[in-house]
Design a protein around this motif. Sequence first.
Motif, short mmCIF file in Angstrom:
data_model
loop_
_atom_site.label_atom_id
_atom_site.label_comp_id
_atom_site.label_asym_id
_atom_site.label_seq_id
_atom_site.Cartn_x
_atom_site.Cartn_y
_atom_site.Cartn_z
N GLY A 130 37.24 37.60 29.43
CA GLY A 130 37.19 36.60 28.51
C GLY A 130 36.09 36.80 27.45
O GLY A 130 36.45 35.86 26.42
N SER A 188 38.96 25.32 22.80
CA SER A 188 37.66 25.99 23.75
C SER A 188 36.28 25.52 23.22
O SER A 188 35.50 25.11 24.00
N ARG A 240 43.67 33.12 24.79
CA ARG A 240 42.75 32.52 25.50
C ARG A 240 41.77 32.81 26.18
O ARG A 240 42.19 33.82 26.90
N ASP A 242 40.21 31.83 28.89
CA ASP A 242 40.58 31.36 30.14
C ASP A 242 41.80 32.21 30.44
O ASP A 242 41.75 32.85 31.78
N ARG A 260 41.85 34.93 33.85
CA ARG A 260 43.20 34.70 34.94
C ARG A 260 43.85 36.12 35.26
O ARG A 260 43.92 36.70 36.11
#
Length: 292
Positions: free
Chosen positions: A171, A253, A104, A106, A110
């Motif tokens: 990302g 997404s 992912r 996101d 992170r």
Amino acid sequence: MALTTENTVVGFIGIGVMGKSMARNIMRGGYPMHVYTRTKASADELLAEGAVWENSVAALAAKCDVIFTIVGFPPDVEEVYLGEQGILAHVRSGSYVVDMTTSRPDLAARIAEAAAKKGVHALDAPVSGGDIGAREARLSIMVGGDKESFEAVLPLFQLMGKNIVLQGKPGSGQHTKMCNQINIAAIMMGVCESLAYAAKSGLDPATVLKSIESGAAGSWSLSNLAPRIIKGDYAPGFYVKHFIKDMTIALESAEAMGVDLPGLALARQLYSKLAAEGGGDDGTQALFKLYS
């Protein structure tokens, strides 16, 4: 500091269909290699070639200067990086961590944020090229992260791939891989429908392939996976179950960004049907089973 074979210990987590070849190519470049994977037998070949086995993610993280990961699903990535026994809880400041799983966007952001707080350089770098590209060190590598970290790790990327591009902030590599998977999903439907049509019309699919693969219809999937389909070879270069995961990430997404992807939605529906019929561990070319 340049990441040379003299001053850099590399770790690799995830010795699967692609990870084994990727780690091997780094070893052939002269770098000492430490490995960990859930099933130790998967690493036996690399251990016989000189890799060092570590009993846990934490043990590997504590000993390595650059750590590559290519695991199955986003929850696996989260556990490997952010868990109590994960990489970021045990890696040394100044190290580099590179997730090459398709995951992912996101989550990649992170991980990069958490890594920065520990003085660790993080890149997301999913790949394309399948088992053949991994074996022959000609993967396409799509990278998200800062330029300095990218340039530091580039010599190691060059041992695994040929087309290596920094796409942007953390990302961005994962977003680029989603673009790749969206494209492949539509192409695989076209490859399968084309071969099904050829067979039904009485043509020899192998002869048809000679005409169409070098024209406007040409693609990596047509040249590399259509011959496997014709032979009835559905062994995985890339698993159906992992492709469904990728398509789900892309659709989620896209929904978050307000983008409608009807072609991708249809491809996921078809692949989900294939998986429900027992094809989850087949290669993506097994979609042809639904047409035959």
